[in-house]
Enzyme design. Sequence first.
Site, PDB file in Angstrom:
ATOM      1  N   ASP A  12      36.316  38.382  36.249  1.00 50.26           N
ATOM      2  CA  ASP A  12      35.976  39.677  36.777  1.00 50.26           C
ATOM      3  C   ASP A  12      35.693  39.848  35.095  1.00 50.26           C
ATOM      4  O   ASP A  12      35.819  41.453  34.729  1.00 50.26           O
ATOM      5  CB  ASP A  12      37.364  40.873  36.558  1.00 50.26           C
ATOM      6  CG  ASP A  12      38.699  40.110  36.240  1.00 50.26           C
ATOM      7  OD1 ASP A  12      38.495  39.873  35.271  1.00 50.26           O
ATOM      8  OD2 ASP A  12      39.840  40.522  36.890  1.00 50.26           O
ATOM      9  N   GLU A  52      42.225  42.857  32.429  1.00 51.46           N
ATOM     10  CA  GLU A  52      41.326  44.065  33.332  1.00 51.46           C
ATOM     11  C   GLU A  52      40.638  44.686  33.177  1.00 51.46           C
ATOM     12  O   GLU A  52      40.628  45.950  32.150  1.00 51.46           O
ATOM     13  CB  GLU A  52      42.397  44.385  34.469  1.00 51.46           C
ATOM     14  CG  GLU A  52      43.503  42.817  35.115  1.00 51.46           C
ATOM     15  CD  GLU A  52      43.095  41.877  35.491  1.00 51.46           C
ATOM     16  OE1 GLU A  52      41.658  40.801  35.113  1.00 51.46           O
ATOM     17  OE2 GLU A  52      43.409  40.620  36.485  1.00 51.46           O
ATOM     18  N   HIS A  63      37.953  40.001  32.252  1.00 48.37           N
ATOM     19  CA  HIS A  63      38.714  39.892  31.137  1.00 48.37           C
ATOM     20  C   HIS A  63      39.001  39.627  30.000  1.00 48.37           C
ATOM     21  O   HIS A  63      38.730  37.928  29.965  1.00 48.37           O
ATOM     22  CB  HIS A  63      40.154  39.830  32.698  1.00 48.37           C
ATOM     23  CG  HIS A  63      40.432  39.153  32.885  1.00 48.37           C
ATOM     24  ND1 HIS A  63      41.736  38.984  34.053  1.00 48.37           N
ATOM     25  CD2 HIS A  63      40.741  37.619  32.453  1.00 48.37           C
ATOM     26  CE1 HIS A  63      41.704  37.315  34.189  1.00 48.37           C
ATOM     27  NE2 HIS A  63      41.403  36.578  33.044  1.00 48.37           N
ATOM     28  N   ASP A  66      49.081  36.008  25.966  1.00 50.62           N
ATOM     29  CA  ASP A  66      49.528  36.724  26.949  1.00 50.62           C
ATOM     30  C   ASP A  66      51.053  36.041  28.141  1.00 50.62           C
ATOM     31  O   ASP A  66      51.428  35.023  27.395  1.00 50.62           O
ATOM     32  CB  ASP A  66      48.739  37.166  28.119  1.00 50.62           C
ATOM     33  CG  ASP A  66      47.642  36.451  28.398  1.00 50.62           C
ATOM     34  OD1 ASP A  66      48.304  35.019  27.991  1.00 50.62           O
ATOM     35  OD2 ASP A  66      46.734  36.769  28.904  1.00 50.62           O
TER      36      ASP A  66
END
Length: 262
Positions: free
Chosen positions: A136, A143, A138, A67
């Site tokens: 979280d 996400e 991811h 990313d």
Amino acid sequence: MEIIIQPSKQAASITAARVVARLVREKPRAVLGLATGSTPLPLYHELIRMHQEEGLDFSEVTSFNLDEYVGLEAKHEQSYHSFMWQNFFRHINIDPDRVYIPDGMTTNVVASCATYERAIVDAGGIDLQILGIGSDGHIGFNEPTSSFASRTRIKTLTQETVVDNARFFDDDESQVPRHCITMGIGTIMDARSNIMLAFGDGKAEAIAAMVEGPVAAMVPASILQHHQNAKVFIDDCAASQLKLADYYRWVYAGKPEWQQDA
Ligand code: PGA
């Protein structure tokens, strides 16, 4: 999923580095998927050591990063381009022409993402993808509620991720980009093998949800339960909420010699 619990992040990273090194030795033209963040740093450190002291050769390796932030120039000190050159590439003999990182400054996101996907296919597909996990759940910047079928595309970071990453931007959340380009979960699942690394108490809940919870888009990393070859390297802290931690330790302790580093 194979869960490998080690007493420290250094021990876990050295064990994971052996798996990467074995692939690169057996397949000099290996295609690696790489990750950024604090987590893979000790792994890169060990691979650099192996390059410098043991001649581990990256000259024919191709790499694809997961990313990149949208709107940060490659030369920005917090871009993932900078991160990778600073922390890994400049210390090894990788060919810059074989390094791929999503273009966060593209003016045509859709075309740029399609080109990225095509480049992965043209390189023969990713042999081994290195992953971290967000608090979280991811993977990459996929996400919660990201589609399991997703490919490389633009995403909006959650507020939790913005807060988590503010430490790289002078603890100023307003400086953290809101958007990123990330490989999709489908892209990650196409890799022939995946190595997840996670360290510290802050990752314990996400790791437990990923390994022992239901497969759900709310925990993107949980899709790895469906991957044929996914290894999870964690320290005791990140393992602290796993119900079957003792079982995973027992399995690893009994691993046959021929399976080591495989
Ligand atoms: P970290 O990030 O390694 O900086 O904790 C992991 C991730 O967000 O994937």
